[in-house]
Write a protein that holds these residues in place. Sequence first.
Motif, PDB file in Angstrom:
ATOM      1  N   ILE A  75       0.863  -1.179   0.000  1.00 39.58           N
ATOM      2  CA  ILE A  75       0.000   0.000   0.000  1.00 39.58           C
ATOM      3  C   ILE A  75       0.895   1.223   0.000  1.00 39.58           C
ATOM      4  CG2 ILE A  75      -1.649   1.373   1.333  1.00 39.58           C
ATOM      5  CD1 ILE A  75      -2.809  -1.215   2.381  1.00 39.58           C
ATOM      6  N   TYR A  76       0.693   2.101  -0.981  1.00 34.85           N
ATOM      7  CA  TYR A  76       1.423   3.360  -1.047  1.00 34.85           C
ATOM      8  C   TYR A  76       0.564   4.448  -0.419  1.00 34.85           C
ATOM      9  CZ  TYR A  76       4.457   1.079  -4.429  1.00 34.85           C
ATOM     10  OH  TYR A  76       5.325   0.220  -5.043  1.00 34.85           O
ATOM     11  N   LEU A  77       1.029   5.021   0.681  1.00 32.34           N
ATOM     12  CA  LEU A  77       0.324   6.122   1.322  1.00 32.34           C
ATOM     13  C   LEU A  77       0.634   7.377   0.522  1.00 32.34           C
ATOM     14  CD1 LEU A  77       1.118   5.242   5.032  1.00 32.34           C
ATOM     15  CD2 LEU A  77      -0.976   4.760   3.761  1.00 32.34           C
ATOM     16  N   GLU A  78      -0.385   7.942  -0.118  1.00 32.51           N
ATOM     17  CA  GLU A  78      -0.200   9.047  -1.058  1.00 32.51           C
ATOM     18  C   GLU A  78      -0.366  10.419  -0.427  1.00 32.51           C
ATOM     19  OE1 GLU A  78       0.369   8.701  -4.433  1.00 32.51           O
ATOM     20  OE2 GLU A  78       0.166   6.539  -4.582  1.00 32.51           O
ATOM     21  N   ALA A  79      -1.420  10.596   0.395  1.00 32.27           N
ATOM     22  CA  ALA A  79      -1.710  11.938   0.913  1.00 32.27           C
ATOM     23  C   ALA A  79      -2.503  11.837   2.207  1.00 32.27           C
ATOM     24  CB  ALA A  79      -2.496  12.740  -0.108  1.00 32.27           C
ATOM     25  N   ILE A  80      -2.389  12.867   3.018  1.00 30.32           N
ATOM     26  CA  ILE A  80      -3.148  12.994   4.257  1.00 30.32           C
ATOM     27  C   ILE A  80      -3.561  14.446   4.399  1.00 30.32           C
ATOM     28  CG2 ILE A  80      -1.083  13.356   5.660  1.00 30.32           C
ATOM     29  CD1 ILE A  80      -4.208  11.547   6.831  1.00 30.32           C
ATOM     30  N   GLY A  81      -4.763  14.660   4.896  1.00 26.46           N
ATOM     31  CA  GLY A  81      -5.180  16.035   5.117  1.00 26.46           C
ATOM     32  C   GLY A  81      -6.646  16.149   5.430  1.00 26.46           C
ATOM     33  N   PRO A  82      -7.076  17.347   5.815  1.00 23.72           N
ATOM     34  CA  PRO A  82      -8.501  17.568   6.035  1.00 23.72           C
ATOM     35  C   PRO A  82      -9.249  17.541   4.702  1.00 23.72           C
ATOM     36  CG  PRO A  82      -7.290  19.621   6.264  1.00 23.72           C
ATOM     37  CD  PRO A  82      -6.279  18.532   6.070  1.00 23.72           C
ATOM     38  N   HIS A  83     -10.539  17.400   4.766  1.00 19.62           N
ATOM     39  CA  HIS A  83     -11.348  17.273   3.551  1.00 19.62           C
ATOM     40  C   HIS A  83     -11.239  18.507   2.657  1.00 19.62           C
ATOM     41  CE1 HIS A  83     -14.849  16.950   0.961  1.00 19.62           C
ATOM     42  NE2 HIS A  83     -14.814  15.651   1.197  1.00 19.62           N
ATOM     43  N   GLU A  84     -11.072  19.661   3.268  1.00 18.48           N
ATOM     44  CA  GLU A  84     -11.009  20.905   2.508  1.00 18.48           C
ATOM     45  C   GLU A  84      -9.842  20.890   1.521  1.00 18.48           C
ATOM     46  OE1 GLU A  84     -10.324  25.642   3.413  1.00 18.48           O
ATOM     47  OE2 GLU A  84     -10.754  24.280   5.039  1.00 18.48           O
ATOM     48  N   ASN A  85     -10.139  21.011   0.254  1.00 17.50           N
ATOM     49  CA  ASN A  85      -9.160  21.091  -0.838  1.00 17.50           C
ATOM     50  C   ASN A  85      -8.320  19.821  -1.020  1.00 17.50           C
ATOM     51  OD1 ASN A  85      -9.999  23.748  -1.270  1.00 17.50           O
ATOM     52  ND2 ASN A  85      -8.462  24.530   0.146  1.00 17.50           N
ATOM     53  N   PHE A  86      -8.674  18.727  -0.403  1.00 13.86           N
ATOM     54  CA  PHE A  86      -7.897  17.485  -0.488  1.00 13.86           C
ATOM     55  C   PHE A  86      -7.820  16.989  -1.930  1.00 13.86           C
ATOM     56  CE2 PHE A  86      -7.544  12.838  -0.267  1.00 13.86           C
ATOM     57  CZ  PHE A  86      -6.433  12.696   0.539  1.00 13.86           C
ATOM     58  N   TYR A  87      -8.976  16.883  -2.598  1.00 14.26           N
ATOM     59  CA  TYR A  87      -9.014  16.346  -3.949  1.00 14.26           C
ATOM     60  C   TYR A  87      -8.414  17.322  -4.958  1.00 14.26           C
ATOM     61  CZ  TYR A  87     -12.003  12.854  -1.857  1.00 14.26           C
ATOM     62  OH  TYR A  87     -12.485  11.854  -1.065  1.00 14.26           O
ATOM     63  N   ARG A  88      -8.632  18.598  -4.761  1.00 18.86           N
ATOM     64  CA  ARG A  88      -8.058  19.598  -5.657  1.00 18.86           C
ATOM     65  C   ARG A  88      -6.539  19.518  -5.629  1.00 18.86           C
ATOM     66  NH1 ARG A  88      -7.840  25.426  -3.618  1.00 18.86           N
ATOM     67  NH2 ARG A  88      -6.073  24.409  -2.648  1.00 18.86           N
ATOM     68  N   ASP A  89      -5.964  19.415  -4.438  1.00 18.80           N
ATOM     69  CA  ASP A  89      -4.507  19.348  -4.320  1.00 18.80           C
ATOM     70  C   ASP A  89      -3.961  18.055  -4.933  1.00 18.80           C
ATOM     71  OD1 ASP A  89      -4.635  21.783  -3.057  1.00 18.80           O
ATOM     72  OD2 ASP A  89      -4.416  20.943  -1.037  1.00 18.80           O
ATOM     73  N   LEU A  90      -4.692  16.958  -4.809  1.00 15.06           N
ATOM     74  CA  LEU A  90      -4.238  15.703  -5.408  1.00 15.06           C
ATOM     75  C   LEU A  90      -4.254  15.762  -6.930  1.00 15.06           C
ATOM     76  CD1 LEU A  90      -5.792  12.862  -3.257  1.00 15.06           C
ATOM     77  CD2 LEU A  90      -3.391  13.294  -3.681  1.00 15.06           C
ATOM     78  N   LYS A  91      -5.225  16.416  -7.504  1.00 14.57           N
ATOM     79  CA  LYS A  91      -5.306  16.516  -8.962  1.00 14.57           C
ATOM     80  C   LYS A  91      -4.169  17.358  -9.514  1.00 14.57           C
ATOM     81  CE  LYS A  91     -10.196  15.795  -9.705  1.00 14.57           C
ATOM     82  NZ  LYS A  91     -11.424  16.366 -10.267  1.00 14.57           N
ATOM     83  N   ARG A  92      -3.699  18.320  -8.747  1.00 10.85           N
ATOM     84  CA  ARG A  92      -2.632  19.191  -9.210  1.00 10.85           C
ATOM     85  C   ARG A  92      -1.287  18.484  -9.266  1.00 10.85           C
ATOM     86  NH1 ARG A  92      -3.689  25.026  -6.345  1.00 10.85           N
ATOM     87  NH2 ARG A  92      -5.537  25.538  -7.560  1.00 10.85           N
ATOM     88  N   SER A  93      -1.126  17.459  -8.469  1.00 12.88           N
ATOM     89  CA  SER A  93       0.189  16.785  -8.453  1.00 12.88           C
ATOM     90  C   SER A  93       0.275  15.654  -9.446  1.00 12.88           C
ATOM     91  CB  SER A  93       0.480  16.238  -7.065  1.00 12.88           C
ATOM     92  OG  SER A  93      -0.466  15.268  -6.711  1.00 12.88           O
TER      93      SER A  93
END
Length: 93
Positions: A75-93
């Motif tokens: 399992i690759y742990l990709e990201a952690i964070g609050p719900h706010e802007n979580f998906y937006r930040d993932l799409k940018r990377s």
Amino acid sequence: MSYTLKQTRRFARAYKKLQPNLAADVDRAAFAVAENPSLGARKKGDLARLYVFKFRSQGQCYLLGYSLDDSVRLIYLEAIGPHENFYRDLKRS
């Protein structure tokens, strides 16, 4: 049989900035996912490779993003964070 956890560079940078009590909750969430990877919901569209496990810490909802490699049980742990802007930040990377 549980999966092995591996942190991505992005996850490690975010993890080291967490407060100790939040880091402990993230550890518990990560180990729960390692025992049962199907706990998280699989995303669709641009983030189809990603699973997201939701958990609460300090009265706030946090998301743990991870991807699976079933062939080597990893399992690759990709990201952690609050719900706010979580998906937006993932799409940018």
